[in-house]
Design a protein around this motif. Structure first.
Motif, short mmCIF file in Angstrom:
data_model
loop_
_atom_site.label_atom_id
_atom_site.label_comp_id
_atom_site.label_asym_id
_atom_site.label_seq_id
_atom_site.Cartn_x
_atom_site.Cartn_y
_atom_site.Cartn_z
N LEU A 248 41.36 71.01 65.29
CA LEU A 248 42.76 70.60 65.35
C LEU A 248 43.04 70.03 66.73
N VAL A 249 43.50 68.78 66.79
CA VAL A 249 43.85 68.15 68.05
C VAL A 249 45.37 67.99 68.07
N VAL A 250 46.01 68.78 68.91
CA VAL A 250 47.46 68.75 69.06
C VAL A 250 47.78 67.75 70.15
N VAL A 251 48.41 66.65 69.76
CA VAL A 251 48.71 65.55 70.67
C VAL A 251 50.18 65.59 71.06
N THR A 252 50.44 65.60 72.35
CA THR A 252 51.80 65.61 72.84
C THR A 252 51.97 64.46 73.81
N HIS A 253 52.65 63.43 73.36
CA HIS A 253 52.92 62.26 74.20
C HIS A 253 54.23 61.64 73.71
N PRO A 254 55.28 61.72 74.52
CA PRO A 254 56.58 61.22 74.08
C PRO A 254 56.64 59.70 73.90
N GLY A 255 55.68 58.97 74.46
CA GLY A 255 55.67 57.52 74.35
C GLY A 255 54.35 57.01 73.79
N ILE A 256 53.86 57.65 72.76
CA ILE A 256 52.53 57.32 72.24
C ILE A 256 52.43 55.86 71.81
N ASP A 257 53.52 55.28 71.35
CA ASP A 257 53.47 53.88 70.90
C ASP A 257 53.20 52.91 72.04
N THR A 258 53.54 53.30 73.25
CA THR A 258 53.29 52.43 74.41
C THR A 258 52.11 52.91 75.25
N SER A 259 51.55 54.04 74.90
CA SER A 259 50.40 54.56 75.61
C SER A 259 49.19 53.68 75.33
N VAL A 260 48.33 53.56 76.29
CA VAL A 260 47.09 52.81 76.09
C VAL A 260 45.94 53.79 75.81
N VAL A 261 45.74 54.72 76.71
CA VAL A 261 44.58 55.61 76.60
C VAL A 261 44.76 56.60 75.45
N ASN A 262 45.86 57.33 75.43
CA ASN A 262 46.05 58.32 74.36
C ASN A 262 46.06 57.68 72.99
N ARG A 263 46.64 56.52 72.88
CA ARG A 263 46.65 55.81 71.59
C ARG A 263 45.23 55.40 71.19
N ARG A 264 44.45 54.95 72.16
CA ARG A 264 43.06 54.57 71.88
C ARG A 264 42.25 55.79 71.45
N TRP A 265 42.48 56.92 72.12
CA TRP A 265 41.79 58.14 71.72
C TRP A 265 42.16 58.52 70.29
N LEU A 266 43.42 58.37 69.93
CA LEU A 266 43.85 58.69 68.55
C LEU A 266 43.16 57.78 67.54
N GLU A 267 43.05 56.50 67.87
CA GLU A 267 42.34 55.58 66.98
C GLU A 267 40.92 56.06 66.73
N GLU A 268 40.27 56.51 67.78
CA GLU A 268 38.88 56.98 67.65
C GLU A 268 38.82 58.26 66.82
#
Length: 180
Positions: free
Chosen positions: A4-24
């Motif tokens: 289980l990966v609990v992701v907490t990022h209030p601006g995930i849509d504009t994030s570069v790294v966290n969004r890329r990690w989610l894609e992976e």
């Protein structure tokens, strides 16, 4: 069991790294469940029992977040306070995290040098993240360490070398998780 990966990022849509990690992560739905707190709880009202059941249904637990003022985004702190309760996570009968492998995946705006004794911040991420490690250990979990991406605030997606580093980081993240 899945992680289980609990992701907490209030601006995930504009994030570069966290969004890329989610894609992976989403390339491996049989191995990872991605749980985005800001999407699950836009009002901040966390359903603790539902979250506890989600954790119990998985083998490992990873918290993924950007470093916010040398800690986590506020919603993650609230999640920890609401979900890691006495009698569930700790205490004489609180054993749901006991021996469960746990880890962190964080993004830092500053460089690795910034987060060193010689750098402008004078402390490494290991020291800054020690409250999370201590929390996990207090609950009896098998804390595994953290995976980090440094220098996010200094890069742009127009930089080809940065995009290569970002891809290597996403692949490295999956390798880190596979060793839990």
């Amino acid at each position: 069991m899945k992680t289980l990966v609990v992701v907490t990022h209030p601006g995930i849509d504009t994030s570069v790294v966290n969004r890329r990690w989610l894609e992976e992560l989403r390339k491996y739905p049989d191995r990872y469940t991605v749980h985005e707190l800001h999407k699950a709880y836009p009002d901040g009202n966390i359903q603790a029992e539902k979250e506890q059941e989600l954790i119990e249904a998985h083998g490992h637990l990873v918290l993924q977040f950007p470093i916010y003022w040398f800690s986590s985004p506020p919603l993650l702190k609230k999640w920890l306070d609401d979900v890691f309760t006495y009698g569930w996570a700790y205490g004489s009968k609180g054993d749901r995290l006991r021996n469960r492998k746990t880890a962190l995946a964080v993004t830092a705006g500053g460089t690795r040098l910034d987060f060193s004794e010689e750098g402008k911040l004078r402390y490494g991420l290991d020291r800054i993240l020690s409250p999370f490690e201590t929390t996990f250990r207090y609950c009896g979990s098998d804390y595994q360490d953290f995976y980090a991406f440094y220098g996010a605030e200094y890069e742009t997606v127009e930089n080809a070398d940065y995009l290569k580093r970002l891809d290597r980081s996403a692949q490295g993240y999956i390798e880190f998780l596979s060793r839990l």
